[in-house]
Motif scaffolding. Structure first.
Motif, short mmCIF file in Angstrom:
data_model
loop_
_atom_site.label_atom_id
_atom_site.label_comp_id
_atom_site.label_asym_id
_atom_site.label_seq_id
_atom_site.Cartn_x
_atom_site.Cartn_y
_atom_site.Cartn_z
N LEU A 33 7.51 18.94 -7.79
CA LEU A 33 7.90 20.32 -7.46
C LEU A 33 7.21 21.27 -8.43
O LEU A 33 7.82 21.90 -9.27
N SER A 34 5.90 21.35 -8.27
CA SER A 34 5.06 22.14 -9.16
C SER A 34 3.99 22.82 -8.32
O SER A 34 3.46 22.22 -7.38
N GLU A 35 3.68 24.07 -8.64
CA GLU A 35 2.56 24.75 -7.99
C GLU A 35 1.38 24.87 -8.96
O GLU A 35 0.25 24.51 -8.62
N TYR A 36 1.64 25.40 -10.14
CA TYR A 36 0.59 25.62 -11.13
C TYR A 36 -0.16 24.32 -11.41
O TYR A 36 -1.39 24.23 -11.27
N GLY A 37 0.59 23.29 -11.80
CA GLY A 37 -0.04 22.02 -12.15
C GLY A 37 -0.73 21.35 -10.98
O GLY A 37 -1.85 20.87 -11.09
N VAL A 38 -0.07 21.33 -9.82
CA VAL A 38 -0.62 20.60 -8.67
C VAL A 38 -1.82 21.33 -8.08
O VAL A 38 -2.83 20.70 -7.73
N LEU A 39 -1.76 22.65 -7.96
CA LEU A 39 -2.92 23.38 -7.44
C LEU A 39 -4.11 23.21 -8.38
O LEU A 39 -5.25 23.02 -7.94
N GLY A 40 -3.85 23.27 -9.69
CA GLY A 40 -4.94 23.03 -10.64
C GLY A 40 -5.52 21.63 -10.48
O GLY A 40 -6.74 21.44 -10.55
N PHE A 41 -4.66 20.67 -10.26
CA PHE A 41 -5.11 19.28 -10.05
C PHE A 41 -6.01 19.19 -8.82
O PHE A 41 -7.08 18.59 -8.87
N GLU A 42 -5.58 19.79 -7.70
CA GLU A 42 -6.38 19.71 -6.47
C GLU A 42 -7.70 20.47 -6.61
O GLU A 42 -8.72 20.08 -6.04
N LEU A 43 -7.69 21.56 -7.36
CA LEU A 43 -8.93 22.28 -7.62
C LEU A 43 -9.91 21.38 -8.36
O LEU A 43 -11.09 21.30 -8.02
N GLY A 44 -9.41 20.67 -9.39
CA GLY A 44 -10.26 19.74 -10.11
C GLY A 44 -10.74 18.61 -9.23
O GLY A 44 -11.90 18.18 -9.32
N TYR A 45 -9.89 18.15 -8.34
CA TYR A 45 -10.27 17.08 -7.41
C TYR A 45 -11.42 17.54 -6.52
O TYR A 45 -12.37 16.81 -6.26
N ALA A 46 -11.34 18.80 -6.05
CA ALA A 46 -12.38 19.34 -5.16
C ALA A 46 -13.69 19.58 -5.90
O ALA A 46 -14.75 19.69 -5.26
N MET A 47 -13.65 19.66 -7.24
CA MET A 47 -14.87 19.88 -8.02
C MET A 47 -15.79 18.68 -8.00
O MET A 47 -17.00 18.81 -8.16
N ALA A 48 -15.22 17.51 -7.82
CA ALA A 48 -15.98 16.28 -8.05
C ALA A 48 -17.04 16.02 -6.98
O ALA A 48 -18.10 15.46 -7.28
N SER A 49 -16.77 16.41 -5.73
CA SER A 49 -17.71 16.11 -4.65
C SER A 49 -17.63 17.16 -3.56
O SER A 49 -16.52 17.61 -3.23
N PRO A 50 -18.77 17.55 -2.99
CA PRO A 50 -18.74 18.49 -1.87
C PRO A 50 -18.38 17.81 -0.55
O PRO A 50 -18.06 18.49 0.44
#
Length: 1029
Positions: A726-743
């Motif tokens: 139940l987190s927005e800040y942490g989870v959105l940051g996590f998914e942003l980092g996940y999307a950085m790895a590969s197009p």
């Protein structure tokens, strides 16, 4: 004192209470028994206090639960306890035969003293860190509690009799504690058998009490403070004990010491060089914690030795340039040229200050001679915001490598003490650490503990004893270490790296140090910390301390030390000379996440076209068939879900889709094309509104699930759908980092309700909106934000579209040039794409377009709530088959479109309100007089299509209608763009709710009244007569 009476004394209220329930009195002295003395039952490994305690508690609760020998022992002991005062006669303990015992006192004393020694050892293991000498300045305690635990031997009174003053150097500071262990001075040289829960003996099984205390003090009370006994895994605790308690374990070879000295030289001389050349520039230097550079390099070296090939780092600004230079190995001239104010930027966008930039570098690790990839993630000034981003990128790299156990990829996070304790995202990130879809299999956290936050004293900055206490929530061991003891730091970091790669769990290294200058080089710390900085100004730098030590012991000579300094100074000077030749700054050279092969060699898209986004009808049919079935045999689903699946099958037969099925088809078609899809957020597996159901649950077998999306094609890409914490800040940051790895992945984060994204505003503002402008970093993350005014109250209505539109970078006053590739060029130039789809087909196409574009931009989608089941909100296969594409604008296609000259009003709108308008127009019979056009893509603004519509209905009045309040929603964004497009020759009238402070009303009737009011205005063709604009 008998064993029975000793245990309540050791174990406290619980034992006393249990004794009381069995009518067993508890006394502190010896008592005589009328029967033979009690003997503790023997075991193969001897008697340990923890084992006796366990048996004792079990017997108190149920005498039949223990072996009959223990039952007999405890019964006799209880009888002894119940006899009145008499001459002491206690049971024999640890003897082969009862007959050899002649004195109760002697045997009782032996047992009692051994148990006391075991308690003493445990006390040091648990609380020794409280008296460790951690502060290099010698003026503060690293923990704010600032107390000496009563069970540590720090004074004469702790044993009970006179004490050897040479045993402890610091005991004299305390003087009035009661005796704790009831040991005598005569016991100091007595040999005691060591329990299995300590390694201080090395190969020896017994030690004198004097030596036991000396070794405990050496392990737990010097320059390393250990917090680990809260960990509820015995094996892990034993592992840590062995690493730190084993005698002689912290020994370094001559070569290791010389390497450490050389790394300290580079760390300190780099800062000195910057200070000499740019004395008035902010650089957030590392002075006072120069040991961080060899610390990080040790973690990397040890991890490389254990098989790690890729290390992803996140850190704040302090020491960042030093890390870039001496850990990542960024070319020094590229760092130095950043200080040149005349340097021109070669890249579009704002760029960023040098101490925020990232870096990606592949090189050989010189210690292990293995390839290592190092990535330092760019970050804003918002401390700790980068933490979940690093974790997401690490998770993605592990996923693409098939590294499920984290054996090849790991993360290191560097923190400041004040931020680590103060920023909530640290807690959110820790709570992702052991979740199946978010774990990175352990992170090494390094806290640069300045013992100050900007100007704030720790006593005003946190309520916890240490800044690292947040890590205890996930059972992460915490190693505090005095940063002025380089060898202790290096050993701790080596153990931390080994811990992470052995147990795949987080670990914290707390470098207790100081900050030689202010928050930055221009800041004056004496204003607020005069006493601390008086001491700092007198403090001998760690490099000199360590060099003097090595010179004194003959490890290096003074000449060798001076040559090492001269060598690095020469390297810096040569790089400085080369940096003067650089006239252009290339931010892309600082990219932290390159995508090899995706762009051309110049970092530009390989084309400026986008293929159509439709797919063959047979593919639509196949996906629809799988989406309406259960691929596993003997899998019982909920009856309500069976009804939903039948509905999907029926839609597929009728060649139509609703919102959930359109999403299914977008995801499924991308999976077939080899595109990994990951959907994350609160309750996304089912969907907040119970519409998605991507994870089926067997109703009869616990935790048995099925994801039909992973059963579409034999060789498809994997689909990940995961409910988040139940987190927005942490989870959105996590998914942003996940999307950085590969197009080549579609990564989506869905908010439970659209307005909940505001608790992740930092990630949106500092990373998503501005990431490309600051760091030349493309990112294709998708935000799904449920939005719509439906009478649900202020908190569940608006996803705040006005905020995203305000941050859109297209110019409202610039009249565009409509070229052949205008649509794609406009997307390339924007910082993000904002859409509010009104049909499932639009949603399907915009998701597929996100991957088919030759570049990546964040996509903000305002998703519906009531439209998920609206009977009119369905799309035909005809709108999704091959040859079809996303429509940025859906024009009127009814009677008004066939007779545009008769149209009196052209209403522009977006999203759900379209269905309200169509219904109202029909009820008033105004299909000929009023045309309704939908903007599916709001930003970048579809100037070309709007112009076409305005020209088609040249005689019509133009109206913008929205269900949001006037000061919210889209009006402030679209109005100036309409004016620019129309040359201020025609007004665009506003129809919608009046300005308000709250996004929506909480009163259902008020909601309906305001809806009725603006619908009446929208179709009152005389509403704007006589008004000027």
């Amino acid at each position: 004192m008998s064993q029975l009476r000793l245990l309540p004394f050791r174990l406290g209220p619980r034992a006393t209470k249990l004794l009381a329930t069995r009518a067993i009195p508890v006394f502190s002295g010896c008592r005589r028994s009328s029967g033979p003395p009690t003997t503790i039952p023997r075991s193969r490994s001897g008697v340990s206090s923890s084992y006796v305690e366990e048996m004792y508690f079990a017997w108190l609760e149920n005498p039949q639960s223990v072996h009959k020998s223990w039952d007999s022992f405890f019964q006799r002991a209880s009888k002894e306890a119940s006899v009145g005062p008499a001459q002491p006669q206690l049971p024999a303990v640890l003897q082969e035969s009862r007959t050899s015992v002649s004195s109760c006192t002697k045997t009782s004393k032996l047992v009692e003293d051994h148990l006391a020694v075991q308690s003493l050892i445990r006390a040091y293991q648990i609380r020794g860190h409280h008296v460790a000498q951690l502060d290099p300045l010698g003026i503060l305690d690293a923990d704010l509690d600032s107390f000496v635990p009563s069970d540590l031997i720090t004074t004469i009174d702790k044993l009970g009799k006179s004490w050897d003053p040479s045993l402890l150097s610091f005991y004299a500071a305390l003087a009035s504690f009661p005796a704790f262990y009831d040991l005598q001075e005569a016991d100091l040289d007595k040999e005691f058998r060591l329990p299995t829960t300590t390694f201080i003996g090395g190969p020896e099984n017994t030690l004198s009490l004097r030596e036991i205390i000396r070794r405990l003090e050496s392990t737990y009370c010097q320059h390393i403070g250990l917090e680990f006994m809260f960990i509820n895994d015995v094996e892990q605790c034993q592992w840590i004990r062995q690493k730190f308690e084993t005698p002689g374990v912290m020994q370094f070879s001559v070569e290791e010491k010389r390497t450490l000295l050389a790394r300290l030289v580079r760390s300190m001389r780099f800062e000195d060089f910057l200070a000499r050349k740019w004395s008035s520039e902010k650089r957030f230097g590392l002075e006072g914690c120069e040991v961080m550079i060899p610390a990080l390099k040790t973690i990397i070296d040890k991890s490389s030795e254990m098989g790690i090939e890729n290390v992803i780092l996140g850190m704040p600004h302090r020491g960042r340039l030093n890390v870039l230079a001496n850990v990542i190995r960024k070319d020094l001239e590229q760092i130095f040229c950043q200080f040149d104010p005349k340097l021109e930027a070669a890249d579009e966008g704002s760029g960023d200050v040098k101490y925020h930039l990232g870096m990606y570098h592949e090189r050989i690790n010189r210690v292990t001679n293995r390839n290592i990839t190092l990535s330092l993630v760019a970050n804003p000034s918002h401390l700790e915001a980068v933490d979940p981003v690093v974790q997401g990128k690490t998770k993605a790299e592990q996923f693409y490598r098939g590294d499920a156990q984290g054996r090849k990829v790991m993360s290191i996070l560097v923190h400041g003490d004040a931020a680590f304790a103060g920023q909530g995202v640290v807690y959110e990130t820790f709570h992702l650490s052991d979740l199946p879809s978010y774990t990175t299999n352990g992170t090494v956290h390094v806290v640069v503990n300045n013992q100050i936050g900007f100007t704030t004293d720790p006593r005003m900055a946190r309520s916890s004893p240490y800044p690292t206490d947040v890590a205890r929530v996930v059972n992460a061991p915490i190693f505090h270490v005095n940063a002025d003891d380089p060898e202790a730091v290096i050993y701790v970091c080596s153990v931390a790296a080994e811990w992470r790669n052995t147990f795949n769990k987080d670990v914290v290294v707390d470098l207790v140090c100081y900050r030689r200058r202010g928050h930055n080089e221009m800041d004056e710390p004496m204003f607020t910390q005069p006493l601390m900085y008086k001491q700092i100004h007198k403090q001998v730098p760690v490099l000199k301390k360590y060099a003097d030590k090595l010179i004194a012991e003959g490890t290096v000579t003074l000449q060798e030390f001076e040559e090492e300094i001269a060598k690095y100074d020469r390297i810096c000077e040569e790089a400085y000379g080369r940096s003067k030749d650089k006239k252009i700054l290339h931010i892309k050279h600082w990219l932290d996440s390159p995508w090899p092969g995706f762009f051309n060699v110049d970092g530009e898209p390989k084309s400026m076209t986008c293929p159509t986004t439709g797919i063959p009808e047979e593919m639509l049919t196949h996906i629809g068939s799988v989406a309406s079935s259960v691929p596993l045999e003997d899998f019982k689903i909920h009856t309500g879900l069976s009804r939903i699946l039948r509905g999907r099958a029926d839609m597929t037969k009728k060649r139509t889709v609703d919102w959930a099925l359109a999403e299914y088809m977008a995801f499924g078609s991308l999976l077939k094309e080899g595109i990994h899809v990951r959907l994350s957020g609160q309750d996304v597996e089912r969907g907040t509104f119970s519409h998605r159901h991507h994870v089926l649950h067997d109703q009869e077998v616990d935790r048995r699930t099925c994801v039909p999306m992973n059963h579409l094609w034999p060789d498809q890409a994997p689909y990940t759908v995961c409910n988040s914490s139940l987190s927005e800040y942490g989870v959105l940051g996590f998914e942003l980092g996940y999307a950085m790895a590969s197009p080549n992945a579609l990564v989506l984060w869905e908010a439970q309700f659209g307005d909940f994204h505001n608790t992740a505003q930092c990630i949106i503002d500092q990373f998503i909106s501005t990431g490309q402008a600051k760091w030349v970093r493309h990112n294709g993350i998708v935000l799904l934000l449920p939005h719509g005014m439906e009478g649900m109250g202020p908190e569940h209505s608006s996803a705040r579209p006005e905020r995203f539109l305000q941050m859109s970078n297209d110019d409202s006053d610039a009249y565009p040039v409509f070229t052949e590739d205008f649509e794609v060029s406009q997307l390339y130039d924007c910082n993000w794409i904002v859409v509010n789809c009104s049909t499932p087909a639009s949603y399907f196409h915009v998701l597929r377009r996100q991957i088919l574009l030759p570049f990546r931009k964040p996509l903000i989608v305002f998703t519906p709530k009531s439209l998920l089941r609206h009977p009119d909100a369905k799309s035909s296969f005809d709108q999704m088959v091959s040859g079809t594409s996303f429509q940025r604008l859906i024009p009127e296609d009814g009677p008004a479109a066939h007779s545009p000259e008769q149209v009196q009003r052209l209403i522009f709108c977006t999203g759900k309100v379209y269905y309200d308008l169509v219904k109202e127009r029909s009820s008033q019979g105004l299909e000929q007089q009023v045309a309704i056009t939908r903007l599916e893509q709001i930003s970048p603004f579809p100037f070309d299509l709007i112009m076409r519509e305005a020209e088609k209905y040249s005689g019509a009045e133009l109206v913008w209608c929205q269900e949001e309040h006037k000061n919210m929603g889209y009006y402030d964004y679209i109005s100036p763009r309409f004016m620019t497009l129309l040359g201020h020759s025609r007004p665009i009238w506003y129809v919608g709710r009046d300005p308000a402070a709250a996004p929506a009303t909480g009163n259902k009737n008020a909601h309906l009244v305001s809806l009725r009011r603006f619908l009446d205005t929208a179709f009152n063709l005389k509403a704007f007569e006589g008004k000027t604009f």
